[in-house]
Design a protein around this motif. Structure first.
Motif, PDB file in Angstrom:
ATOM      1  N   TRP A 198       6.973  13.485   5.641  1.00 47.74           N
ATOM      2  CA  TRP A 198       6.531  12.756   6.998  1.00 47.74           C
ATOM      3  C   TRP A 198       7.912  12.494   7.689  1.00 47.74           C
ATOM      4  O   TRP A 198       9.118  12.920   6.950  1.00 47.74           O
TER       5      TRP A 198
ATOM      6  N   ALA B 139      -5.304   6.303  -3.412  1.00 45.92           N
ATOM      7  CA  ALA B 139      -5.944   6.470  -1.941  1.00 45.92           C
ATOM      8  C   ALA B 139      -7.248   6.352  -1.870  1.00 45.92           C
ATOM      9  O   ALA B 139      -7.838   7.115  -1.485  1.00 45.92           O
TER      10      ALA B 139
ATOM     11  N   HIS C  35       0.886  -1.172   0.006  1.00 46.27           N
ATOM     12  CA  HIS C  35      -0.066  -0.212  -0.096  1.00 46.27           C
ATOM     13  C   HIS C  35       0.714   1.258   0.006  1.00 46.27           C
ATOM     14  O   HIS C  35       1.622   1.507   1.179  1.00 46.27           O
ATOM     15  N   TYR C  36       0.953   1.989  -1.106  1.00 45.90           N
ATOM     16  CA  TYR C  36       1.968   3.189  -1.336  1.00 45.90           C
ATOM     17  C   TYR C  36       1.208   4.186  -2.223  1.00 45.90           C
ATOM     18  O   TYR C  36       0.818   3.951  -3.114  1.00 45.90           O
ATOM     19  N   ASN C  37       1.375   5.429  -1.637  1.00 41.44           N
ATOM     20  CA  ASN C  37       1.028   6.574  -2.498  1.00 41.44           C
ATOM     21  C   ASN C  37       1.287   8.101  -1.490  1.00 41.44           C
ATOM     22  O   ASN C  37       2.119   7.918  -0.654  1.00 41.44           O
TER      23      ASN C  37
ATOM     24  N   TYR D 108      -8.730  11.102   4.291  1.00 41.82           N
ATOM     25  CA  TYR D 108      -7.532  11.528   3.899  1.00 41.82           C
ATOM     26  C   TYR D 108      -7.739  13.233   3.862  1.00 41.82           C
ATOM     27  O   TYR D 108      -6.461  14.051   3.228  1.00 41.82           O
TER      28      TYR D 108
ATOM     29  N   HIS E 132       0.281   8.079   1.948  1.00 38.41           N
ATOM     30  CA  HIS E 132       0.932   6.724   2.620  1.00 38.41           C
ATOM     31  C   HIS E 132       2.204   6.348   2.362  1.00 38.41           C
ATOM     32  O   HIS E 132       2.220   5.510   1.687  1.00 38.41           O
ATOM     33  N   ARG E 133       3.259   6.796   2.952  1.00 40.88           N
ATOM     34  CA  ARG E 133       4.706   6.802   2.239  1.00 40.88           C
ATOM     35  C   ARG E 133       5.382   6.044   3.452  1.00 40.88           C
ATOM     36  O   ARG E 133       6.370   5.233   3.048  1.00 40.88           O
ATOM     37  N   ASN E 134       5.240   6.093   4.767  1.00 41.63           N
ATOM     38  CA  ASN E 134       6.246   5.987   5.749  1.00 41.63           C
ATOM     39  C   ASN E 134       6.746   4.606   5.744  1.00 41.63           C
ATOM     40  O   ASN E 134       7.972   4.507   5.597  1.00 41.63           O
ATOM     41  N   ASP E 135       5.978   3.472   6.076  1.00 45.92           N
ATOM     42  CA  ASP E 135       6.545   2.202   6.251  1.00 45.92           C
ATOM     43  C   ASP E 135       7.061   1.620   4.762  1.00 45.92           C
ATOM     44  O   ASP E 135       8.304   1.109   5.011  1.00 45.92           O
TER      45      ASP E 135
ATOM     46  N   TYR F  75      -3.682   1.040  -4.000  1.00 48.94           N
ATOM     47  CA  TYR F  75      -4.383   2.106  -3.461  1.00 48.94           C
ATOM     48  C   TYR F  75      -3.422   3.338  -3.910  1.00 48.94           C
ATOM     49  O   TYR F  75      -3.267   4.164  -3.120  1.00 48.94           O
TER      50      TYR F  75
ATOM     51  N   SER G 298       4.230  16.456   1.042  1.00 47.70           N
ATOM     52  CA  SER G 298       3.490  15.118   1.495  1.00 47.70           C
ATOM     53  C   SER G 298       4.785  14.570   2.429  1.00 47.70           C
ATOM     54  O   SER G 298       4.402  13.476   3.006  1.00 47.70           O
TER      55      SER G 298
END
Length: 316
Positions: A312, A210, A179-181, A237, A184-187, A207, A310
């Motif tokens: 983080w 998103a 899951h990446y966009n 979001y 939603h980047r961190n992990d 996703y 974006s």
């Protein structure tokens, strides 16, 4: 075209998500979407054996069945199909017996002799990883599957899978599906991309938009009145940072004559190890934006601006 990991799979750098086929897109609409995607140069389709078991009246396998019917009807050349195992109601988990039975069922629904890219959809804590790795190796050795891939696995479990495959002399996975966009980047950036770089794995993120938020359609946290099944997921979001990301996407997209969605996909394609983001279309008129997302090239400054807005804090 882009190559997936160490494989010989050269694909258009945008994968059409099949999760909507048999869910929000009926047979005729699914065929129209697939026709539009293929006519525009798309050749990479992603599905899973569990799609779309969640819809009342469905039992799983509906997406694969529709894709298989389309393949039989159109007989397109050089279409790469990825599917997954572990979540179909009749084939849960990654036991050797289950993986084999699920793969055979997917082959039948798709109407093909070999699955191009076969994902372990989710990790299975109830099955020893050694058993799952061996089961996938057997599928490759027997010609049921061309290449193996992993979806929704942690970095530690991916590394363990690779170590076991190396020790057993089996083929290594060639792709990861996280899951990446932009929201939603961190992990992924902290743990998955470094691993992909180390082992020459390609990312095929899901996703990517998103749940539709990165199309610019949802600019309020209130999903009331939205008819889309994804509206609630997308609306979450619509935070100040999320809205700033959409504004930046709109501004950059306007400079290219591109949509917000196309620009978001172009940013994702520009990230290290990403080969082909997955995005779905429930209507054929949505396909051109997806195709544009596979061809739009952003400048270094535009990518940097999107990175900044974006941003983080690693480890936070």
């Amino acid at each position: 075209m882009t190559r997936i990991g160490r494989s010989d799979l050269d694909v258009f750098p945008l994968s059409l998500g099949g999760n909507v086929f048999g869910w929000t897109a009926d047979r005729d609409t699914s065929f129209a979407v697939l026709d539009a995607f293929h006519a525009a140069g798309g050749d990479f389709v992603d599905t899973a054996d569990s799609y779309s078991a969640w819809k009342p009246g469905n039992s799983g396998g509906e997406s694969e069945t529709l894709i298989g019917e389309w393949l039989a009807s159109r007989k397109p050349r050089n279409v790469v199909v990825a599917t997954k195992v572990s979540r179909h109601p009749e084939f849960r988990g990654l036991s050797a017996k289950n993986v084999r039975a699920a793969a055979e069922a997917s082959l039948k629904r798709l109407g093909v002799d070999t699955i191009d890219l076969y994902y372990a959809h989710y990790d299975d804590p109830d099955t020893p990883l050694e058993e799952a790795v061996a089961a996938f190796a057997d599928l490759e050795n027997d010609g049921l599957v061309r290449y193996t891939a992993l979806s929704n696995f942690s970095a530690d479990r991916i590394r363990s899978w690779i170590s076991l495959a190396q020790a057993g002399g089996g083929a290594l996975p060639v792709a990861l599906q996280p899951h990446y966009n932009l929201v939603h980047r961190n992990d992924v950036e902290e743990t998955i991309i470094p691993l992909a770089e180390e082992f020459d794995l390609s990312l095929v993120p899901y996703y990517s938009l998103a749940s539709g938020f990165l199309t610019g359609k949802y600019r309020s946290t209130d999903a009331a009145g939205q008819s889309s099944p994804r509206a609630e997921g997308a609306a979450k979001y619509a935070t100040p940072q999320g809205l700033a990301i959409v504004d930046a996407l709109e501004r950059i997209g306007d400079a290219h004559g591109a949509s917000i969605a196309s620009t978001a996909l172009a940013w994702l394609r520009a990230q290290p190890t990403v080969a082909a983001p997955i995005a779905s279309a429930s209507r054929p008129e949505q396909v051109p934006d997806l195709i544009a997302g596979g061809t739009l090239e952003l400048t270094v400054d535009e990518i940097a601006e999107l990175d900044r807005v974006s941003a983080w804090t690693p480890g936070a």
